[in-house]
Design a protein around this motif. Structure first.
Motif, PDB file in Angstrom:
ATOM      1  N   GLY A   1       0.460   1.385  -3.702  1.00  0.00           N
ATOM      2  CA  GLY A   1      -0.814   2.093  -3.550  1.00  0.00           C
ATOM      3  C   GLY A   1      -1.899   1.493  -4.422  1.00  0.00           C
ATOM      4  O   GLY A   1      -1.875   0.298  -4.745  1.00  0.00           O
ATOM      5  N   PRO A   2      -2.860   2.308  -4.857  1.00  0.00           N
ATOM      6  CA  PRO A   2      -3.966   1.778  -5.655  1.00  0.00           C
ATOM      7  C   PRO A   2      -3.464   1.251  -6.986  1.00  0.00           C
ATOM      8  O   PRO A   2      -2.501   1.780  -7.544  1.00  0.00           O
TER       9      PRO A   2
ATOM     10  N   THR B   1       0.821  -1.215   0.000  1.00  0.00           N
ATOM     11  CA  THR B   1       0.000   0.000   0.000  1.00  0.00           C
ATOM     12  C   THR B   1       0.851   1.259   0.000  1.00  0.00           C
ATOM     13  O   THR B   1       0.466   2.262  -0.601  1.00  0.00           O
TER      14      THR B   1
ATOM     15  N   THR C   1      -6.256   2.594  -1.092  1.00  0.00           N
ATOM     16  CA  THR C   1      -4.966   2.005  -1.444  1.00  0.00           C
ATOM     17  C   THR C   1      -5.064   0.485  -1.495  1.00  0.00           C
ATOM     18  O   THR C   1      -4.042  -0.196  -1.555  1.00  0.00           O
TER      19      THR C   1
END
Ligand SMILES: [Zn+2]
Ligand SMILES: [Zn+2]
Ligand SMILES: [Zn+2]
Ligand SMILES: [Zn+2]
Lengths: 445, 445
Positions: free
Chosen positions: A43-44, A39, A272
């Motif tokens: 992240g996303p 994350t 995330t």
């Protein structure tokens, strides 16, 4: 006390660019360290995006560092959907903006936007019964709340409006659809998630508004029969590819027999992807690695991080298609994809003669407060594809009471994971996976 | 049981465009009905905006419907700040977007944005002690968490980074400032609020990121000494006007003596301004109206809905300037501007000889579980301007334990108000206001 408590086995192998930034240690904190790494450092990672490719690279590097025997990717084609700017505002009589999110896969609007008055329904079933005259030219608003429970059993009832609301609304001539977020929190976040079109029905834009905005809109409709909204949205769809990332601990005695444990690497783009499904990814990656540190399993442990679960199990379907000749060698499949709450139940889908083994597994998990559930689980979203193809599955059922407070919203972030619950999850995955990998049980019979 | 419980006095006067849409009844639900009306029918209302003008019109209409004897506005000039698009993303090494909000009053960035690496400080005090060499050309990140308590006493410590962080950072050559949201929730919302520039120091853009984003950024900085951000933001500043909205129940015996009760009509634009300060507006509007239904107060009850509290008490200052010759006729001033939690304490700022009256008030409120506090309150943000000019004040202190979970975020919405707590507030405001309006006590002595 159990065999997996307190193991601490030194540092990582295979130093790389990631090793320098990730001081993971091979112990019961490993799952948390992995989801933190994913994350924070990636992240996303919506499927098909550049971030997805970085996530795949992250996973390859991590598997290698963690000492897996084999690590590879399997590419598949997919429709690549990109979220653009979106806004939804009340134009009259109570002008104000709403918090919205496009549903995944939705078309955009014309550049000037769509302006129309709203017609509200309590559910998709009510919409389906409506007269076209009441809907034609309007924006449909489905305002169905969702109730909390441990197993998320209300999700299915509410999510229908998200999945097929656009089709049902378009059949009656609606110009767009707005749904109340599928979720159990009153935080002002909108819940995204995939939706579907029917190629024979007009494709209209589909968005969700947060629960407080849905309540606000309903109150406006109590006050005025003509509430006008304006929706502007720029989404894009193009061909893309993604990857399943796969790693194995090779079995010593029956390497051809596969115990498959899995999660999905992709996430929606608003948060995330910590709970969905960073936690699951971390748990199964840690499970294989920690087992290898301790024993040489007889069967092969295969960890699959599916791509594009969120767009409709596309990675899972690609895996099942590619491996269809080997599925009879998959002795078990399991998935973690319901957040990071404590596991409270083990469910199975075994042949009748294998049911005593489900009980045996549960007994080994009883000290973790895990009870025995039924024998009709599909195991999880991705793994359901394998279950349908006859692969035995287990589900280590997590307490999802709060899952839909965060799920598919910007609020799905690392701080929502309780490290102690994740440790309990890891213990259960280690015990379950090792037990199956070191046995010769046939779960199909 | 007290004199205000259970009053229900029929329907409203003065039908108008609002009456058709607001079936308010003159009873203990009136405050909730008013805040519902304001948030649903007007919504967010940042000072100087078109929505602010609609809020002013809403207030004028409501005061008239509620049977106030006099209703008027007082215009004042102000800087009109408009929030534009804003984005903040990590460019490298862990590319991902953050949830941010511009601080109120901040300048924007050049169109291409500002790209620079981050330097983190634990507090504004740490920033002030820093070497310019460590800050020059960088984006300053202040990562100070906030603790919860009933009285919000930690707000002042943390908010300094918001108010004057940009000036302190710019003194050392920073190109922008990012602060951890001033707030007590881990929801992924960014907390806005006003900030100030110094005309002698370079004006740099100032934004807040949510608590989960701040934690994420801090974890990135543990992994890499060079984290680059890109900030793009389009804000505008131009001359504007706003209004204080004022209404009176004229006193029967001493109409020139004013008991002033107040809230602020403006709100930040992210939420719908339910807790800040729709609840306060509703409480004081309901208080005057319900008192008039029951008695003819000896002194005049003046309800002031200040404009532009959020930009720095601009309406309050305009009021004090305009009425400075009459301030000695203000026997008391009070404000509700701390959400909608239960009132647990009454504080005063009276002359010593009037202290027994504070005790008398508290005794009348004791059945509502309201204790007597000290004699050093400033009464509330707007009313502090009057307190500094010598007007006696009381504060009906609300339990603000959760206030900073929502304050100045998109999550400040109607559903966060507990109707029962708001009723308890209304009871206290009715009792306090009636008692002072019907007495001849001099609180200055
Ligand atoms: Zn998932
Ligand atoms: Zn999902
Ligand atoms: Zn306020
Ligand atoms: Zn405020």
């Amino acid at each position: 006390m159990n065999i997996w408590q307190g193991i601490i086995i030194g540092a990582l192998f295979a130093p790389s660019v990631w090793a320098a930034t990730t001081p993971a240690s091979m112990d019961q904190d490993l799952a948390y360290q992995l989801v933190e790494s994913l994350t924070v450092e990636v992240g996303p990672r919506i499927a098909g995006s550049e971030a997805d490719r970085r996530a795949v690279q992250w996973a390859l590097n991590k598997f290698t560092q963690l000492g897996y025997d084999k690590v590879w990717t399997e590419e598949f084609d997919m429709p690549g959907w990109t979220r653009g700017q979106a806004s939804l505002e009340v134009v009259s009589p109570f002008a104000q903006p709403f918090v919205l999110t496009s549903l995944g896969g939705s078309v955009g609007t014309p550049k000037a936007g769509i302006r129309a008055s709203v017609v509200m329904f309590d559910s998709i079933e009510a919409l389906e019964k409506a007269d076209a005259a009441a809907v034609k030219g309007k924006i449909v608003f489905i305002n169905k709340p969702m109730t909390k429970d441990k197993s998320g059993s209300f999700y299915g009832q509410v999510v229908a409006a998200r999945s097929r609301g656009a089709v049902e609304a378009a059949k009656l001539g609606a110009v767009a659809i707005v749904i109340r977020s599928v979720g159990t929190s009153n935080n002002r976040f909108a819940h995204t998630g995939t939706m579907k079109y029917d190629e024979t029905i007009a494709k209209i834009p589909a968005v969700a508004i947060s629960v407080p905005d849905a309540q606000n809109l309903a109150k406006m409709l109590e006050r005025s029969s003509r509430v006008e909204l304006k929706l502007q949205m720029e989404n894009q769809l193009e061909k893309a590819t993604s990857h399943n990332v796969i790693a194995e601990i090779t079995g010593t005695e029956k390497p051809e027999e596969i115990v498959l444990i899995s999660g999905h690497l992709d996430s929606w783009d608003q948060g995330t992807g910590a709970l969905d499904d960073g936690a699951g990814v971390a748990l199964v990656m840690a499970t294989g690695a920690l087992i290898k540190q301790k024993i040489k399993p007889k069967r092969t442990i295969r960890v699959v991080l599916y791509g594009n679960e969120e767009g409709g199990l596309l990675g899972a379907r690609a895996y099942a298609a590619k491996h269809h000749k080997d599925l009879d060698k998959h002795v078990l499949a399991a998935e973690s994809d319901f957040g990071a709450g404590r596991i409270w139940q083990i469910e199975s889908r075994f042949g009748d003669k294998a049911l005593p083994f489900a009980k045996e597994l549960q007994q080994k998990l009883a000290h973790l407060d895990i009870a025995l559930g039924g024998n009709s689980t599909y195991g999880g979203p991705d793994v359901s594809v394998l279950a349908q193809a006859g692969v035995p599955v287990v589900a280590l059922s997590q307490d999802g009471t709060d899952y839909f407070d965060y799920h598919h919203t910007p609020n799905d972030t690392l701080d929502k994971i309780d490290p102690d619950s994740l440790k309990q999850n890891l213990q259960a995955w280690l015990i379950m996976t090792e037990t199956v990998a070191n046995s010769s049980v046939n779960l199909r019979h």
